[in-house]
Design a protein around this motif. Structure first.
Motif, mmCIF file in Angstrom:
data_model
loop_
_atom_site.group_PDB
_atom_site.id
_atom_site.type_symbol
_atom_site.label_atom_id
_atom_site.label_comp_id
_atom_site.label_asym_id
_atom_site.label_seq_id
_atom_site.Cartn_x
_atom_site.Cartn_y
_atom_site.Cartn_z
ATOM 1 N N ARG A 296 0.859 -1.066 0.171
ATOM 2 C CA ARG A 296 0.073 -0.213 -0.061
ATOM 3 C C ARG A 296 0.711 1.358 0.022
ATOM 4 O O ARG A 296 0.204 2.366 0.600
ATOM 5 N N HIS B 287 1.733 6.115 -7.929
ATOM 6 C CA HIS B 287 0.540 5.459 -7.851
ATOM 7 C C HIS B 287 -0.478 6.318 -7.523
ATOM 8 O O HIS B 287 -0.575 7.072 -6.541
ATOM 9 N N LYS B 288 -1.531 6.190 -8.120
ATOM 10 C CA LYS B 288 -2.832 7.318 -7.979
ATOM 11 C C LYS B 288 -3.312 6.779 -6.567
ATOM 12 O O LYS B 288 -3.868 7.908 -5.775
ATOM 13 N N LYS B 289 -3.316 5.757 -6.206
ATOM 14 C CA LYS B 289 -4.084 5.552 -4.990
ATOM 15 C C LYS B 289 -3.202 5.336 -3.753
ATOM 16 O O LYS B 289 -3.311 5.820 -2.641
ATOM 17 N N HIS B 290 -1.789 4.706 -4.118
ATOM 18 C CA HIS B 290 -1.026 4.255 -2.700
ATOM 19 C C HIS B 290 0.255 5.032 -2.581
ATOM 20 O O HIS B 290 0.743 5.094 -1.489
ATOM 21 N N ASP C 107 2.053 8.585 -1.211
ATOM 22 C CA ASP C 107 2.257 9.687 -0.586
ATOM 23 C C ASP C 107 3.434 10.218 -0.391
ATOM 24 O O ASP C 107 4.310 9.605 -0.694
ATOM 25 N N GLN D 123 -3.570 6.127 5.862
ATOM 26 C CA GLN D 123 -4.429 5.468 5.145
ATOM 27 C C GLN D 123 -3.957 4.035 4.908
ATOM 28 O O GLN D 123 -2.850 3.569 4.341
ATOM 29 N N GLY D 124 -4.956 3.126 4.884
ATOM 30 C CA GLY D 124 -4.604 1.687 4.686
ATOM 31 C C GLY D 124 -3.774 0.914 5.833
ATOM 32 O O GLY D 124 -3.757 -0.265 5.473
#
Length: 896
Positions: free
Chosen positions: A428, A496-499, A501, A783-784
């Motif tokens: 993630r 990565h668009k989601k994971h 930071d 997150q995650g």
């Protein structure tokens, strides 16, 4: 920008600079006396100089800290800044340069132009400060006005003009006017047309550093001082300032009541008490105008004024306020590093905070925290600075420190360009960075750039990579020394668009730098001095041989008035201590002057690298490899295999291997795995793998084997454990950190260090209390995050899952076991205390826990002092090895 049109009395900020012992403080004293500011003329050797306010300054007869005095000459107000002359305190001098309108450079008439004088001249040129020269000690034997003036013209240029009798330009002889006229084109044209000189043109040329007036005298005997003040009044002009507020911060200090003082010069508008600085959002509580040790409180300071303000806590030297931009400092850098040796019972983390406070006040300090060995190191200019530091630390903190042997500050660079790749992809998380690293010329420092299209990597991520490159001192791989003289360019990357930071790109960037350095051919650099020797002719051969043996270089010696002058360059490591040797073989007639030239290749690189013994692969704080992900788990790839796994093709044409179906060949010794919430909750009911090996500081994670225990067997183990009544202590980690002042201060510098420190404290506490101790940290904003539990020595450390706070985790745990076991919760959250009491647990405040820890330490100390060596095993069963060794040191010291 609009400037003030209203005429005002001339107000100038003037700095006085010189080589040590040139008579700088004596001239300051004379000007203050001549102007009527002081009634009694003090002397450095009598230890009663107006501007020597620090005891050590009076004892040694040198200026250590820059001082401020204000005096009036006719309708001109002069804010005089007296700066240190000793090379060890050059940074203290340099930071005042940025606020000067004019400078007074003192040259000793008896000693001539010395090495540090040349350095000062270069700095004045660097900061573009108009300069007046005062040749002092003209009353001493050997002081020759014509020879000194000739030397000034030769060293600093023909624009150094004798202004001793230049009160009326019309009365000066033709030769003098011609010499002055050729310094500036407009003056020359006007002189050729009219045969006259205009005073305003001369003022402008002085302001633009095209003319440098030279005066002669003896400050001690008050000779030439009044003529100099008249000339300074006549040939300077008022600086024009904008209406909009601006200010430059040049110094941070503390007064006798420990108030933080921000010294600044107002460069536009005005500054008033109670105003808010927009840069720091802090209020000005008091404005002081210092003159010597005394000050006057004022309500407002207008443009051109220098003052110290109380209130702001976030300001720093070089900072620009209002319309003023920040200014880079410092050009002079230390070349020696020392380990600070603290007393055995001294808290290293508290002293680190204290030294960080000193560092912001004293720019010549460069504090380095060596985390792997928990040592504080400091970079310094020289031996005199060590004595001053010891005195300051004792007077302020009442701690007697020693300094280890001084070591050379090395640097590292690369010999050819290389691409560094960093990848960070635990579950993630995702980031990959490609950096082009190229060598630059000596003295270039580090240059960061980007050459990556936004279609490859978004602009925001590119800016973040550049920020991470600039924010850290990157270590080389030969000796762990800082890198320099290279350009590092971002050439590719992926997010990565989601994971992804920001923290992911930090890790990828750091790893890319290290991977590139491991691939490159690195070069060790060492500092070199530029020296000048003055010695008898019969000793010149010995000196040249010594320089050759130092692997240095020297020019042909020059004969000058019965002595030989030898100039050249040599490594600092070889020239350290040579001054004493020179005095010895010349019978006290030899003199050595040197200044830092810069960094050059180390002539003995192999030996130095072997002696230091740095292992880049053992430096866990600066990893060289990358983290990739496969089959739902992260794995570590060593630096030499990163290109085989990288996801982005190299812009330089290097190909990667297709590993879509390959299994990584190297995996870490311990892999962290994701835990279910049920397994996290089980921590309160059992002790997973209790360890007696207190030397192993590596956190232990729950392994796959432990995770695979069948539910039936696990429940049986839990029922078996619950038969025994046990004591549990649950600690709200961040609540304690921000409630304990010393941890709070440490957290402001580094939150990880504060966590580690609390974990160490609680490990010692558990070893004495023998309770099950669970330290809980919030990770609910990550997150995650599914939560994580680590075994740290003899305690458990829990990081909560996403959307779950430490309070919630503790409440849930207390609810399940509060009626069966003796459970105590340490927190200062009042609401939380009420809730946990209602669930059957005991409460303990943050202060209460701190008192318990202190009482435990004191009890162990008393008990330990009674023990004989045969009884040590008893204590080793009740505390970790680190604390036992500390107690042994205390016992031995007391016995001695």
């Amino acid at each position: 920008m609009a400037v003030r049109e209203k005429e005002r009395n001339k107000q100038l900020v003037t700095g006085i600079l010189a080589h040590v012992d040139a008579g700088k403080t004596t001239l300051s004293e004379s000007m203050l006396y001549k102007s009527g500011t002081i009634r009694k003329l003090g002397r450095v050797d009598h230890k009663d100089a107006f501007l020597d306010t620090f005891d050590l300054e009076k004892e040694r007869g040198i200026t250590i800290f820059s001082k401020q005095a204000v005096f009036q000459w006719k309708d001109m107000e002069v804010v005089l800044l007296d700066t240190p002359g000793h090379v060890d305190f050059s940074a203290e001098m340099e930071r005042t340069l940025q606020v000067l309108d004019y400078a007074i450079l003192i040259v000793s008439g008896s000693d001539g132009i010395q090495g540090h004088t040349v350095t000062l001249w270069r700095l004045l040129k660097q900061y573009q400060i108009p300069t007046f020269i005062f040749v002092n000690k003209m009353d001493q034997m050997g002081a020759d006005k014509e020879k000194i003036l000739e030397a000034l013209k030769k060293k600093f240029g023909t624009a150094c003009i004798d202004f001793s009798n230049a009160t009326n330009l019309e009365e000066m002889d033709a030769l003098w006017m011609e010499n002055l006229a050729v310094c500036e084109e407009e003056i020359l044209e006007h002189y050729l047309e009219t045969g006259m000189l205009e005073e305003e043109q001369v003022k402008t040329a002085i302001k633009n550093r095209q003319i440098f007036p030279v005066y002669f005298g003896s400050a001690l005997k008050q000779e030439g001082v009044e003529e100099f003040l008249e000339g300074f009044y006549q040939y300077t002009r008022q600086v024009q300032y904008p209406e909009a507020f601006g200010a430059k911060v040049y110094k941070i200090a503390r007064d006798d009541q420990d108030n933080r003082l921000t010294y600044l010069k107002v460069t536009g508008g005005s500054l008033k008490v109670k105003e808010i600085l927009k840069e720091t959002e802090e209020k000005i509580n008091q404005i002081r105008i210092y003159s010597g040790a005394k000050f006057e409180s004022v309500q407002e300071v207008k443009a051109g004024g220098v003052c110290a303000v109380i209130g702001p806590e976030k300001t720093y030297p070089g900072q620009g306020l209002g319309v003023e931009s920040a200014q880079d400092m410092t050009i002079l850098e230390p070349v020696l590093t020392y380990q600070i040796q603290l007393p055995p019972d001294c808290d290293v983390h508290k002293m680190l905070l204290a030294f960080k406070q000193l560092e912001e006040e004293e720019p010549q300090l460069h504090i380095v925290w060596e985390e792997q060995v928990s040592q504080i190191h400091v970079k310094l200019m020289g031996e005199v600075q060590i004595e001053v530091l010891k005195r300051i630390i004792w007077e302020r903190y009442h701690v007697r420190v020693e300094f280890g042997e001084g070591k050379i500050v090395y640097k590292e660079t690369i010999e050819e360009k290389v691409e560094g790749v960093g990848h960070f992809e635990p579950l993630r998380h995702y980031a990959e960075v490609h950096l082009l690293m190229e060598p630059l010329e000596r003295g270039s420092g580090l240059v960061f750039d980007t050459n990556c299209g936004e279609d490859v990597l978004d602009r925001n991520w590119q800016r973040l990579v550049l920020t991470h490159l600039e924010e850290r001192e990157h270590k080389g791989v030969l000796t762990g020394a800082p890198i320099t003289d290279m350009k590092i360019t971002l050439i590719a990357g992926r997010s990565h668009k989601k994971h992804t930071d920001g923290g992911d790109f930090r890790q990828a960037t750091y790893r890319a730098v290290r991977q590139g350095l491991r691939k490159a051919k690195s070069l060790l650099l060492e500092p070199w001095y530029e020296f000048r020797m003055e010695l008898p002719p019969e000793n010149i051969g010995r000196a040249m041989t010594d320089v050759q043996n130092m692997h240095g270089k020297c020019a042909q010696p020059i004969a000058e008035e019965g002595i030989m002058i030898l100039t050249g360059t040599a490594p600092v490591s070889a020239m350290r201590g040579y001054q004493k040797e020179l005095l010895s073989y010349t019978g006290g007639h030899g003199r050595l002057f040197f200044e830092l030239k810069g960094y050059e290749a180390c002539y003995d690189q192999e030996r130095i690298v072997e002696e230091i013994g740095y292992d880049p692969e053992a430096d866990f704080f600066h990893p060289t490899g990358s983290v990739f992900c496969a089959h739902g788990a992260g794995f570590l790839v060593p630096w030499y295999e990163v290109e085989q796994y990288m996801h982005v093709e190299s812009p330089l044409g290097e190909k990667k291997t297709d590993l879509s179906i390959q299994i990584p060949s190297i995996r870490p010794k311990t892999s962290r795995i994701e835990l279910t919430q049920e397994e996290l909750d089980e921590i309160y009911a059992t002790r997973l793998r209790p360890s007696r090996n207190y030397e192993d500081t590596t956190p232990i994670t729950v392994t796959a084997k432990e995770k695979g225990v069948s539910n039936g067997k696990w429940e049986g183990q839990k029922r078996e454990i619950e038969k025994t009544k046990e004591q549990y202590l649950l600690v709200d980690g961040y609540n304690i950190i921000f409630a304990w002042e010393e941890l709070k201060e440490l957290a402001e510098i580094n939150i990880e260090s504060a966590r580690d420190r609390l974990m160490d404290i609680l490990s010692n506490y558990q070893g004495y209390k023998k309770c099950t101790l669970i330290l809980v940290f919030d990770a609910y904003k990550v997150q995650g995050n599914l939560g994580e539990v680590l075994k740290y020595h003899n305690i458990y450390v829990v990081y909560t899952k996403e959307a779950e706070t430490a309070d919630q985790y503790i409440e849930k745990t207390v609810q399940k076991i509060g009626r069966k076991y003796q459970v105590t919760v340490a927190t200062s959250d009042a609401l939380e205390q009420v809730i946990i009491m209602g669930k059957g647990a005991h409460r303990m405040s943050a202060i209460g826990l701190k008192e318990e820890v202190q009482a435990m330490k004191e009890e162990i100390r008393k008990e330990f002092l009674k023990k004989t060596p045969e009884d040590k095993n008893y204590l080793f069963d009740h505390m970790d090895k680190k604390m036992a060794e500390e107690m042994e040191n205390i016992r031995l010291n007391k016995k001695q």
